[in-house]
Design an enzyme around this catalytic site. Sequence first.
Site, PDB file in Angstrom:
ATOM      1  N   MET A 107       0.185  20.328  44.267  1.00 41.04           N
ATOM      2  CA  MET A 107       0.557  19.121  43.520  1.00 41.04           C
ATOM      3  C   MET A 107       0.898  19.494  42.077  1.00 41.04           C
ATOM      4  SD  MET A 107      -1.596  16.007  45.152  1.00 41.04           S
ATOM      5  CE  MET A 107      -3.096  16.222  44.247  1.00 41.04           C
ATOM      6  N   HIS A 131      -4.178  28.213  42.388  1.00 39.17           N
ATOM      7  CA  HIS A 131      -2.872  28.170  43.061  1.00 39.17           C
ATOM      8  C   HIS A 131      -2.253  29.575  43.099  1.00 39.17           C
ATOM      9  CE1 HIS A 131      -2.982  23.983  41.197  1.00 39.17           C
ATOM     10  NE2 HIS A 131      -2.912  23.726  42.480  1.00 39.17           N
TER      11      HIS A 131
HETATM   12  P1  AMP Z   1      -3.677  20.966  44.707  1.00 38.23           P
HETATM   13  O1  AMP Z   1      -2.532  21.254  43.800  1.00 38.23           O
HETATM   14  O2  AMP Z   1      -4.944  20.636  43.976  1.00 38.23           O
HETATM   15  O3  AMP Z   1      -3.345  20.026  45.830  1.00 38.23           O
HETATM   16  O4  AMP Z   1      -4.007  22.358  45.411  1.00 38.23           O
HETATM   17  C1  AMP Z   1      -3.027  23.066  46.112  1.00 38.23           C
HETATM   18  C2  AMP Z   1      -3.698  24.183  46.871  1.00 38.23           C
HETATM   19  O5  AMP Z   1      -4.402  25.033  45.968  1.00 38.23           O
HETATM   20  C3  AMP Z   1      -4.731  23.672  47.882  1.00 38.23           C
HETATM   21  O6  AMP Z   1      -4.634  24.435  49.067  1.00 38.23           O
HETATM   22  C4  AMP Z   1      -6.025  23.914  47.171  1.00 38.23           C
HETATM   23  O7  AMP Z   1      -7.114  24.092  48.042  1.00 38.23           O
HETATM   24  C5  AMP Z   1      -5.722  25.180  46.411  1.00 38.23           C
HETATM   25  N1  AMP Z   1      -6.646  25.317  45.284  1.00 38.23           N
HETATM   26  C6  AMP Z   1      -6.905  24.400  44.323  1.00 38.23           C
HETATM   27  N2  AMP Z   1      -7.854  24.865  43.486  1.00 38.23           N
HETATM   28  C7  AMP Z   1      -8.209  26.094  43.938  1.00 38.23           C
HETATM   29  C8  AMP Z   1      -9.142  27.081  43.517  1.00 38.23           C
HETATM   30  N3  AMP Z   1      -9.920  26.913  42.443  1.00 38.23           N
HETATM   31  N4  AMP Z   1      -9.237  28.221  44.243  1.00 38.23           N
HETATM   32  C9  AMP Z   1      -8.452  28.418  45.328  1.00 38.23           C
HETATM   33  N5  AMP Z   1      -7.547  27.526  45.778  1.00 38.23           N
HETATM   34  C10 AMP Z   1      -7.434  26.386  45.094  1.00 38.23           C
END
Ligand code: AMP
Length: 292
Positions: A31, A38
């Site tokens: 997102m 990420h």
């Molecule tokens: P988001 O942008 O928050 O929807 O996250 C996109 C992807 O990044 C998802 O698969 C999340 O699980 C992963 N993600 C977000 N924060 C972390 C983190 N601290 N460590 C590893 N992966 C993450």
Amino acid sequence: MEIINRRQRMASVARKVRREQDRTIGLVPTMGALHDGHLSLIREARRMCDVVVVSVFVNPTQFSLDEDFDRYPRDLTKDAAILTDYNVDYIFAPTIEEIYPKDFSTYITVSGLSEQLEGVSRPGHFRGVATVVTVLLNIVRPDFAFFGQKDAQQTLVIKRLVRDLAFDTEIVVLPTVREESGLALSSRNAYLNEGERRAALVLYRALSSAKEAYAEGERSGSRLASIVQATVAAEPLARIDYVSVADADTLESLERLNDRTVLIALAVHIGRARLIDNITLNRKKNGVAANA
Ligand code: AMP
């Protein structure tokens, strides 16, 4: 690197990569508001795949009306600058209408798994997640798609979705990236002021206390949950939403842990942010117990 906004263009580029060039595609759905969490997914995608697509889309259907869709951080220019350094081939940054055309009326529900933990506090959340992931997988048709263990329940929902609906994509899950303090990286950490950021360390501290108790032999689910709850309750800026001690594959709530692989997950409100975190205990690799 090309930024693509249209689903047709994304689909035709991906088709060409697959058919004419016979190269593998890795998709990293995000997102935006990119951080090192990420980037760990993107690095692994870069290592495993010939062509890397990062999608940047704040998905309205996974937010309920009282949530933070409107104020969720968005900065595509900054994200694009970061992704150039990571040698990403395509950014897929569609508008809402590209993902949800007029009269969109088909939604995906992963029953059972979606209704636990986050699903209790955020009804409809995983319906939105499963639907957008389905659309993205169908547009890009990646060989691999990369997700973070930070959103543990989301990884289970997506793995089930991909298995049940026979998507030809392998789901890769990578560990949670944390600050040195233990705080899990999250785009929502941007909502925290300095004091709240310090208070947010309580999530990992609480999980670590439970992990210690487990290492010392505690095998009662409710007692481990109480340890997490008590640690969070001691932080005045934190308001607990839920703590769960559950089977790491089924999310079934556990009292006797025995030798099961266990997910301890929690959600906590701090200031304007709702933060989640989790750890896995007794994770088995190749049938042998390994550290979480
Ligand atoms: P988001 O942008 O928050 O929807 O996250 C996109 C992807 O990044 C998802 O698969 C999340 O699980 C992963 N993600 C977000 N924060 C972390 C983190 N601290 N460590 C590893 N992966 C993450």
